[in-house]
Design a protein around this motif. Structure first.
Motif, short mmCIF file in Angstrom:
data_model
loop_
_atom_site.label_atom_id
_atom_site.label_comp_id
_atom_site.label_asym_id
_atom_site.label_seq_id
_atom_site.Cartn_x
_atom_site.Cartn_y
_atom_site.Cartn_z
N ALA A 1 51.80 167.26 44.62
CA ALA A 1 51.59 167.90 43.32
C ALA A 1 51.72 166.90 42.18
CB ALA A 1 52.59 169.05 43.14
N VAL B 1 53.64 172.32 41.39
CA VAL B 1 52.63 172.94 42.25
C VAL B 1 51.68 173.80 41.42
CG1 VAL B 1 52.28 174.56 44.16
CG2 VAL B 1 54.08 172.81 44.31
N LYS B 2 52.23 174.54 40.45
CA LYS B 2 51.40 175.38 39.58
C LYS B 2 50.42 174.52 38.79
CE LYS B 2 51.71 178.56 35.70
NZ LYS B 2 52.59 179.19 34.73
N ALA C 1 49.27 171.62 39.59
CA ALA C 1 48.28 171.10 40.54
C ALA C 1 47.25 172.17 40.88
CB ALA C 1 48.97 170.60 41.79
N GLU C 2 47.71 173.39 41.07
CA GLU C 2 46.78 174.49 41.35
C GLU C 2 45.82 174.69 40.19
OE1 GLU C 2 49.40 177.76 42.18
OE2 GLU C 2 49.59 177.23 44.29
N GLN C 3 46.33 174.63 38.96
CA GLN C 3 45.48 174.80 37.79
C GLN C 3 44.43 173.69 37.71
OE1 GLN C 3 48.31 174.86 34.57
NE2 GLN C 3 48.79 177.03 34.84
N LYS C 4 44.80 172.51 38.12
CA LYS C 4 43.88 171.37 38.04
C LYS C 4 42.81 171.42 39.13
CE LYS C 4 43.66 166.38 37.65
NZ LYS C 4 42.83 166.38 36.46
N TYR C 5 43.22 171.82 40.33
CA TYR C 5 42.33 171.70 41.47
C TYR C 5 41.69 173.00 41.95
CZ TYR C 5 44.36 167.08 41.67
OH TYR C 5 44.77 165.80 41.36
N LEU C 6 42.18 174.14 41.49
CA LEU C 6 41.57 175.41 41.93
C LEU C 6 40.64 175.98 40.89
CD1 LEU C 6 44.54 177.21 43.70
CD2 LEU C 6 42.70 175.87 44.71
N SER D 1 58.22 174.03 41.49
CA SER D 1 57.25 175.12 41.40
C SER D 1 56.24 174.87 40.28
CB SER D 1 57.94 176.46 41.18
OG SER D 1 58.72 176.80 42.29
N GLU E 1 55.01 168.42 49.65
CA GLU E 1 54.39 169.33 48.68
C GLU E 1 54.62 168.84 47.25
OE1 GLU E 1 55.94 173.44 47.88
OE2 GLU E 1 53.99 173.97 48.74
#
Length: 121
Positions: free
Chosen positions: A82, A113-114, A116-121, A110, A78
């Protein structure tokens, strides 16, 4: 575990090496990464094991400090996924510099991961 004790680039290098060269269920002895001493590598493998990023084993004898590394664990995959993107990696390292390196690894993971989420979601 505080980040000051760790070299983040070495952790990333170890994870990438394991992803590219590791064999499930096997321990890698004498991991050699350019620019790092065997003691630095062993110490970071120990830290990564304590943070549940990798499977590892203490193989030191007497006065020798030596950790063998095995499989990447779920948290390690994970984290690596990220930080694989260089813009996320640089953003994370900049955040670490802003805070003077005083971020617990669990928080840093964390954040990765956050980001990465901002970039890909």
């Amino acid at each position: 575990m505080r980040i000051l004790e760790m070299k983040m680039d070495l952790i990333k290098d170890i994870l990438i090496y394991l992803e590219e060269n590791g064999r499930p269920g096997e321990l890698i002895r004498g991991l050699d990464l350019e620019g790092y001493s065997s003691e630095e590598i062993s110490y970071h493998i120990k830290l990564m094991h304590e943070c549940e990023l990798v499977e590892a084993r203490d193989s030191g004898i007497d006065q020798v400090f030596l950790w063998y590394v095995g499989d990447i664990r779920c948290k390690g995959h994970e984290f690596l996924n990220a930080i694989r993107n260089e813009s996320i990696w640089n953003k994370l390292k900049n955040k670490l510099k802003e805070e003077g390196g005083a971020i617990p690894f669990s928080v840093l993971s964390s954040l990765a991961v956050k980001y990465a989420e901002q970039k890909y979601l």
